[in-house]
Structures are given as structure tokens and as C-alpha cells.
Design a protein around this motif. Structure first.
Motif, PDB file in Angstrom:
ATOM      1  N   ARG A  51       3.993 -16.740  -2.207  1.00 15.92           N
ATOM      2  CA  ARG A  51       4.782 -17.870  -2.637  1.00 15.92           C
ATOM      3  C   ARG A  51       5.270 -18.624  -1.268  1.00 15.92           C
ATOM      4  O   ARG A  51       5.139 -19.729  -0.929  1.00 15.92           O
ATOM      5  CB  ARG A  51       5.884 -17.803  -3.758  1.00 15.92           C
ATOM      6  CG  ARG A  51       5.917 -19.177  -4.253  1.00 15.92           C
ATOM      7  CD  ARG A  51       7.129 -18.826  -5.663  1.00 15.92           C
ATOM      8  NE  ARG A  51       8.267 -18.461  -4.819  1.00 15.92           N
ATOM      9  CZ  ARG A  51       9.440 -18.715  -5.497  1.00 15.92           C
ATOM     10  NH1 ARG A  51       9.591 -19.423  -6.840  1.00 15.92           N
ATOM     11  NH2 ARG A  51      10.561 -18.136  -4.967  1.00 15.92           N
ATOM     12  N   ARG A  95       0.838  -1.256   0.013  1.00 14.66           N
ATOM     13  CA  ARG A  95       0.003  -0.066  -0.048  1.00 14.66           C
ATOM     14  C   ARG A  95       0.790   1.100  -0.173  1.00 14.66           C
ATOM     15  O   ARG A  95       0.435   2.322  -0.614  1.00 14.66           O
ATOM     16  CB  ARG A  95      -0.859   0.053   1.248  1.00 14.66           C
ATOM     17  CG  ARG A  95      -2.042   0.984   1.069  1.00 14.66           C
ATOM     18  CD  ARG A  95      -2.708   1.069   2.488  1.00 14.66           C
ATOM     19  NE  ARG A  95      -1.898   1.601   3.498  1.00 14.66           N
ATOM     20  CZ  ARG A  95      -1.480   2.906   3.827  1.00 14.66           C
ATOM     21  NH1 ARG A  95      -2.117   3.641   3.026  1.00 14.66           N
ATOM     22  NH2 ARG A  95      -0.691   3.281   4.756  1.00 14.66           N
ATOM     23  N   ARG A  96       1.959   1.148   0.697  1.00 11.85           N
ATOM     24  CA  ARG A  96       2.785   2.625   0.796  1.00 11.85           C
ATOM     25  C   ARG A  96       3.616   2.260  -0.313  1.00 11.85           C
ATOM     26  O   ARG A  96       4.757   3.164  -0.262  1.00 11.85           O
ATOM     27  CB  ARG A  96       3.612   2.223   2.162  1.00 11.85           C
ATOM     28  CG  ARG A  96       2.709   2.641   3.420  1.00 11.85           C
ATOM     29  CD  ARG A  96       3.661   2.940   4.597  1.00 11.85           C
ATOM     30  NE  ARG A  96       4.567   2.182   4.815  1.00 11.85           N
ATOM     31  CZ  ARG A  96       4.571   1.338   5.845  1.00 11.85           C
ATOM     32  NH1 ARG A  96       3.876   1.301   6.830  1.00 11.85           N
ATOM     33  NH2 ARG A  96       5.719   0.588   5.924  1.00 11.85           N
ATOM     34  N   ASN A  97       3.820   1.422  -1.508  1.00 15.34           N
ATOM     35  CA  ASN A  97       4.743   1.594  -2.485  1.00 15.34           C
ATOM     36  C   ASN A  97       6.003   1.333  -2.237  1.00 15.34           C
ATOM     37  O   ASN A  97       7.127   1.913  -2.709  1.00 15.34           O
ATOM     38  CB  ASN A  97       4.587   2.922  -3.532  1.00 15.34           C
ATOM     39  CG  ASN A  97       3.014   3.411  -3.745  1.00 15.34           C
ATOM     40  OD1 ASN A  97       2.706   4.398  -3.237  1.00 15.34           O
ATOM     41  ND2 ASN A  97       2.521   2.319  -4.385  1.00 15.34           N
ATOM     42  N   HIS A 131      -8.461 -11.447 -17.552  1.00 12.50           N
ATOM     43  CA  HIS A 131      -7.330 -11.086 -16.969  1.00 12.50           C
ATOM     44  C   HIS A 131      -7.309 -11.357 -15.536  1.00 12.50           C
ATOM     45  O   HIS A 131      -8.581 -11.110 -14.886  1.00 12.50           O
ATOM     46  CB  HIS A 131      -7.168  -9.578 -17.136  1.00 12.50           C
ATOM     47  CG  HIS A 131      -6.990  -8.892 -18.443  1.00 12.50           C
ATOM     48  ND1 HIS A 131      -8.146  -8.833 -19.244  1.00 12.50           N
ATOM     49  CD2 HIS A 131      -6.094  -8.840 -19.167  1.00 12.50           C
ATOM     50  CE1 HIS A 131      -7.681  -8.253 -20.364  1.00 12.50           C
ATOM     51  NE2 HIS A 131      -6.355  -8.352 -20.337  1.00 12.50           N
ATOM     52  N   LEU A 136       4.352 -11.216  -4.618  1.00  9.73           N
ATOM     53  CA  LEU A 136       4.368 -12.575  -5.273  1.00  9.73           C
ATOM     54  C   LEU A 136       5.021 -13.487  -4.631  1.00  9.73           C
ATOM     55  O   LEU A 136       4.796 -14.648  -4.296  1.00  9.73           O
ATOM     56  CB  LEU A 136       4.252 -12.509  -6.744  1.00  9.73           C
ATOM     57  CG  LEU A 136       3.193 -11.934  -7.658  1.00  9.73           C
ATOM     58  CD1 LEU A 136       3.771 -12.095  -9.037  1.00  9.73           C
ATOM     59  CD2 LEU A 136       1.994 -12.656  -7.556  1.00  9.73           C
ATOM     60  N   LEU A 137       6.360 -13.131  -4.492  1.00  2.72           N
ATOM     61  CA  LEU A 137       7.348 -14.077  -3.778  1.00  2.72           C
ATOM     62  C   LEU A 137       6.974 -14.199  -2.298  1.00  2.72           C
ATOM     63  O   LEU A 137       6.908 -15.356  -1.669  1.00  2.72           O
ATOM     64  CB  LEU A 137       8.926 -13.270  -3.689  1.00  2.72           C
ATOM     65  CG  LEU A 137       9.434 -13.220  -5.019  1.00  2.72           C
ATOM     66  CD1 LEU A 137      10.875 -12.465  -4.857  1.00  2.72           C
ATOM     67  CD2 LEU A 137       9.716 -14.666  -5.486  1.00  2.72           C
ATOM     68  N   TYR A 196       6.228  -3.893  -4.740  1.00  4.16           N
ATOM     69  CA  TYR A 196       5.694  -3.946  -5.838  1.00  4.16           C
ATOM     70  C   TYR A 196       5.066  -5.360  -6.197  1.00  4.16           C
ATOM     71  O   TYR A 196       5.359  -6.000  -5.232  1.00  4.16           O
ATOM     72  CB  TYR A 196       6.348  -3.334  -6.839  1.00  4.16           C
ATOM     73  CG  TYR A 196       6.706  -1.724  -6.920  1.00  4.16           C
ATOM     74  CD1 TYR A 196       5.408  -1.032  -7.328  1.00  4.16           C
ATOM     75  CD2 TYR A 196       7.383  -1.258  -6.117  1.00  4.16           C
ATOM     76  CE1 TYR A 196       5.667   0.345  -7.168  1.00  4.16           C
ATOM     77  CE2 TYR A 196       7.472   0.168  -5.783  1.00  4.16           C
ATOM     78  CZ  TYR A 196       6.719   0.971  -6.335  1.00  4.16           C
ATOM     79  OH  TYR A 196       6.923   2.434  -6.145  1.00  4.16           O
ATOM     80  N   VAL A 197       4.540  -5.653  -7.378  1.00  9.21           N
ATOM     81  CA  VAL A 197       4.057  -7.000  -7.734  1.00  9.21           C
ATOM     82  C   VAL A 197       5.125  -8.155  -7.341  1.00  9.21           C
ATOM     83  O   VAL A 197       4.709  -9.161  -6.773  1.00  9.21           O
ATOM     84  CB  VAL A 197       3.429  -6.917  -9.023  1.00  9.21           C
ATOM     85  CG1 VAL A 197       3.185  -8.276  -9.277  1.00  9.21           C
ATOM     86  CG2 VAL A 197       2.079  -6.098  -8.996  1.00  9.21           C
ATOM     87  N   PRO A 198       6.271  -8.016  -7.810  1.00  8.21           N
ATOM     88  CA  PRO A 198       7.153  -9.139  -7.682  1.00  8.21           C
ATOM     89  C   PRO A 198       7.485  -9.368  -6.094  1.00  8.21           C
ATOM     90  O   PRO A 198       7.435 -10.686  -5.755  1.00  8.21           O
ATOM     91  CB  PRO A 198       8.573  -8.495  -8.191  1.00  8.21           C
ATOM     92  CG  PRO A 198       8.159  -7.303  -8.996  1.00  8.21           C
ATOM     93  CD  PRO A 198       6.716  -6.834  -8.469  1.00  8.21           C
ATOM     94  N   ILE A 212      -4.389 -11.571 -13.126  1.00 10.33           N
ATOM     95  CA  ILE A 212      -3.255 -11.314 -12.386  1.00 10.33           C
ATOM     96  C   ILE A 212      -3.721 -10.350 -11.043  1.00 10.33           C
ATOM     97  O   ILE A 212      -3.616 -10.893  -9.979  1.00 10.33           O
ATOM     98  CB  ILE A 212      -2.252 -10.553 -13.195  1.00 10.33           C
ATOM     99  CG1 ILE A 212      -1.649 -11.299 -14.086  1.00 10.33           C
ATOM    100  CG2 ILE A 212      -1.024  -9.979 -11.954  1.00 10.33           C
ATOM    101  CD1 ILE A 212      -0.592 -10.519 -15.139  1.00 10.33           C
TER     102      ILE A 212
END
Lengths: 301, 222
Positions: free
Chosen positions: B71, B57-59, B106, B67-68, B62-64, B108
Motif C-alpha cells: 500500500r 521469504r524468511r518468515n 481466489h 500488504l501494508l 507475514y501477509v499483513p 489474495i
């Protein structure tokens, strides 16, 4: 006469050029329904697709892109059309070529696969490359002048597409990424967290000939993104933002900026350092007509 | 080793860093020591995902990175879920059925929301993409869902969200489930217009909204 992309790259050193506007907007207005494959219309509704290209050329586009945004096998497989990858891309090029006036150009559109690369997602870089190579080859054989690798969400995918284009032909490659506006920090970043200068440098190092932004937000953010890119590179920059944000009214979706509102930011966009300008989602030939007026006025200077 | 001695903060930290080997190993160690699987979820995994959500939320993430971390979360959660019996599901904040609107391919962003909800303590059934209104209805019936999440990336598929809400009403489920919508072109105004109960602009806020709709600000501790 196809394959004249380098002429475009030379021209853009001397004067700004006009790209085209939205396709989804126009295809849906022509009756494309939810869940249908836009690229299939290159075969089944060539009149409509050709008509959109013609409308953009008539509105003042110096070049248009093919209706092949989702033309990778990975993307077409979602519609069980993967086996028609070559055909749908080649037909897409032909439709744009048929209405391309003398002095105009055709860019082969290559969009994201909607898959994320390992280790974050489910495809390998080799698979991405192979998908883009297959599409780029079909677009080149169809007769494009250059490539428009666009709306890319993350660098590995954009770089795989650039490499694929360069592997099949020596035509120029434009590459643009999708930036989101971070209200908290008043800045623009990709979904992977990269800044506009980082993106420009990474894509140029990867072999892109023109870099920039598309989609995302409206021209107000495009100005900021292009200005930041311009600070780090002298190469040609391109911006084709959306017609602002989508708004919904009565179940219908429109975009906040009409042609008149949108074009107000284009002198600023050219001042920021854009060499090629166009528009993306929510824009129409009328938007491009107004944008072309601004660009042509600049050329006279 | 008793529950109080187990290094849950180290586990959460490994999750935040996306270190799935450590999360998986510590999960197995915890189980070997006889810890309650639900305790591992609520004291190890969920606090870690809370931090990940806040960083996103606070940037800062990011997406990567998300996702890690997701996982890494599943490296633990996949071992723990089968051990939680039906009678012990009371700790869940609610049951969510989530999917992308009909006609939209879509997924993602929607998958990100599904992972974050699961990491926050919801039971999640991810129906995938291009989900027909009837399929949403069927899944609500089958899983006794309390929340339905619908996502769209394309403006043209946003009307399918309304059709899904209508189908839930026609099936008599509208009072039983809260409907959340999201996706790049979706706005609060659109959510209000189609009669959705909630809208969130990103996956972190989707968790906040889902908790609010579930009427549970804090998870029931095991």
C-alpha cells in the motif's frame, strides 16, 4: 433432534470423537465442475450432498458438517447467489439432519469469505461480522447442533465468526485455523504469523469452545500443532488435516496419503492431545472408516 | 537538490515499514525537485520492496506487513506511473499479464504476486480472478505481454492452467511469452507436466523466477 451441541462438548471430555472428511473431493468426484457453486447443490443435487453425509456417518463419524463452507453472502455473491444465502444454508442443514443417526450431531460449516479486513484489505470487521451473523442465523434456524468455523486464515475473521455465532444462539462453536509449514524454521504459523499456542489462546479468549487446526498439511504437522496447543490449554482440541500434499499426475489431482498411510499418524495425534479428529481435503469415507477404528479402540481403554 | 542528494534510503525504509504517508510525501517532494519519476521508482520504491520480499521469504514478514508495504509502494507508484511516457518504459523488466485460473475465485495470493512484480519493476496487468483462457490470450495481444502468470488455489481448477497454455499456443503466442504458474496446490512437477516455463512457491520466489524468465537479473538503470 437439533441443538444438542453441549452434549457433544460434555462427551468429548470423556472420550475422543470422530469428525468427517473432505467434501470438495467428494463433490468434484460426483461431477461438480470448475467455477460452479458447491453450496448450490444443497438445492439442485440434494441426493449427492445427502449421500456424502450418509457415507461419513456410516464410516464412523460421530458428527458431520454441513455443505455450507462458502455460505456467506460475500462468498455466494461471487456466484451471483448472495440473495439465496438463507435458503442455501438452511437447506444444507436439512440434508445433514435427514441422515443424522440417533446420537449423531450436525455442525454448521462456516468458512472464510476470501476477503481481507481493513487496513490490509477491502472489508471492515463490521461487514465480516454481519456476513457471519446472517449465515449463523440461517444455520441455527436450519437446526445445527454446533458450529464449525474452519480454515480461517487470519484472527480477525475467525473472531468475527465466533462473535456472530454467539450473537445468534448459545450453541458451541469449534474454530480451526489454517497453518502453513515453514521449512526454513521447521515450524507452523498462520498466514498472519501466529503460532499454534497464540491461536489457541486468541480463539478461546474470543469465545470458542473447541479450537484446533484443519486443512494445511497432513497429520504429521497436525501432531506438532496440537501438541503445542495442548501445552497452553486444557480445553477440547480438534484436528482435521489434509490427506497430505496434493500431487498431480496426468492432469488429475490426488493427495499423497491413502487411508492406510494417513491413519498411521492418528494414534500420535490422539496422544498429542486431540479430542476430536477428522480429515480435510483429499480424504474420503474410507479414510474416516480407518480413523474411526483407531478412535474406537481408544474408547475401549 | 540533485538526484544524488535525495534521501532514497529513507524512502525505502518508510516503504518497508508500511508508512504510506511518508512514501507519498517524499514522492511529491522528489517530483517537485525535478527528479526523474523512473529514478524514484528504481532507487526508492524497488529497493524497499526487495527488502520486503526477502523478509517475507524468511518468515519475518507475514501477509499483513506485506500488504501494508504494498500500500505504501502504491502511494508513490500511483503518482509516478502516469508520468512515465511510453517511450520511457524501457526500464521495465517486462510486461506481465496475471490472473487466477478459470473457475477459481481466489485472488489474495495472486494479488500479492502482482504487487511484488510491480514493486520489482515489471509492468503488470492484473486480470482478476476466474480468467478464461481467451481473456489471457486477448490481454497478451493487447499489452504485448512477455510473461503470463496463472494462479490456482483449488486443485480442481489446475487443469484450466493447461488450457490457458494451450490457448496461448493456438493463438501463436507460445514462443513470445513465458508462462509462470503458482498457488498452494501447484508444484514444480505440475508446472513441468503442463509445459509451463516457471513455477514459484511464493511471491518472493515468483519475482526471482520472473526476472530469470525475463532474462534480466538486474533492472536497466534510468
Amino acid at each position: 433432534m437439533p441443538g444438542r451441541g453441549w452434549e457433544l462438548i460434555r462427551r468429548v471430555q470423556a472420550e475422543p470423537l470422530v469428525f468427517d472428511g473432505g467434501y470438495g473431493t467428494m463433490l468434484f468426484a460426483a461431477g461438480l465442475v470448475d467455477g460452479a457453486c458447491p453450496e448450490l447443490w444443497n438445492d439442485t443435487r440434494p441426493d449427492i450432498v445427502r449421500g456424502i453425509h450418509r457415507a461419513y456417518f456410516e464410516a464412523g463419524s460421530d458428527f458431520v458438517e454441513t455443505n455450507t463452507f462458502g455460505g456467506t453472502r460475500l462468498k455466494l455473491d461471487a456466484y451471483k447467489l448472495g440473495d439465496r444465502t438463507r435458503e442455501l444454508n438452511e437447506k444444507g442443514v436439512r440434508l445433514a439432519r435427514e441422515v443424522c443417526p440417533p446420537g449423531g450431531y450436525v455442525a454448521g460449516s462456516i468458512g472464510p469469505t476470501s476477503h481481507i479486513v481493513e487496513p490490509y484489505g477491502d472489508v471492515t470487521e463490521a461487514e465480516l461480522f454481519e456476513n457471519f451473523r446472517e449465515q449463523a442465523e440461517a444455520l441455527a434456524e436450519g437446526g445445527v447442533d454446533l458450529f464449525a468455523v474452519e480454515t480461517m486464515m487470519y484472527p480477525e475473521e475467525a473472531l468475527a465468526a465466533i462473535r456472530a455465532c454467539k450473537a445468534v444462539t448459545d450453541l458451541p462453536v469449534m474454530t480451526t485455523m489454517f497453518f502453513q509449514y515453514e521449512e526454513l524454521h521447521d515450524r507452523d504459523r498462520t498466514m498472519w504469523g501466529e503460532s499454534p499456542p497464540e491461536v489457541a489462546q486468541k480463539l478461546l479468549a474470543g469465545g470458542a469452545d473447541v479450537v484446533g487446526m484443519n486443512c494445511g498439511r497432513g497429520p504429521d504437522r497436525a501432531i506438532v500443532i496440537i501438541r503445542e496447543m495442548r501445552a497452553v490449554t486444557p480445553v477440547a482440541l480438534i484436528a482435521y488435516p489434509n490427506a497430505g500434499l496434493p500431487i498431480t499426475r496426468g492432469g488429475r489431482v490426488t493427495y499423497e496419503l491413502g487411508p492406510e498411510e494417513m491413519v498411521r499418524d492418528y494414534p500420535g495425534l490422539l496422544d498429542a492431545g486431540a479430542n476430536i479428529v477428522g480429515a480435510c481435503c483429499g480424504s474420503t469415507p474410507e479414510h474416516i472408516r480407518r480413523i474411526a477404528e483407531v478412535v474406537r479402540a481408544r474408547r475401549g481403554r | 537538490m540533485s538526484d544524488n542528494d535525495f534521501p532514497y534510503p529513507l524512502m525505502a525504509r518508510a516503504l518497508i515499514l508500511g508508512d504510506r504517508e511518508t512514501v507519498g510525501r517524499m514522492t511529491r517532494e522528489g517530483l517537485d525537485q525535478g527528479l526523474d519519476p523512473k529514478a524514484i521508482i528504481f532507487k526508492g520504491l524497488i529497493p524497499g520492496m526487495d527488502v520486503v520480499g526477502e523478509k517475507f521469504r524468511r518468515n519475518e514478514y507475514y501477509v499483513p506487513q506485506v500488504l501494508l508495504s504494498a500500500r505504501a509502494m502504491y502511494a508513490g507508484l500511483d503518482l509516478l506511473k502516469p508520468l512515465i511516457t511510453a517511450s520511457a518504459t524501457s526500464g521495465y523488466l517486462g510486461t506481465v499479464v496475471i490472473g487466477t485460473a478459470q473457475g477459481d475465485l481466489h485472488d489474495i495470493g495472486k494479488n500479492l504476486v502482482a504487487m511484488m512484480l510491480e514493486g520489482a519493476g515489471f509492468k503488470v496487468f492484473n486480470l482478476g480472478r476466474d480468467v478464461a483462457p481467451e481473456t489471457f490470450v486477448q490481454a497478451v495481444r493487447e499489452h504485448h505481454a512477455t510473461i503470463v502468470g496463472i494462479s490456482a488455489l483449488m486443485t480442481t481448477t489446475m487443469p484450466a492452467m493447461k488450457r490457458t497454455i494451450d490457448a496461448l499456443a493456438a493463438a501463436g503466442f507460445r514462443d513470445r511469452v513465458r508462462v509462470m504458474v503458482g498457488g498452494a496446490p501447484v508444484t514444480q512437477a505440475f508446472a513441468d507436466e503442463i509445459g509451463a516455463d516457471g513455477y514459484a512457491k511464493d511471491s518472493t520466489l515468483a519475482v526471482v523466477k520472473a526476472k530469470e524468465l525475463a532474462g534480466a537479473a538486474a533492472p536497466a538503470r534510468p
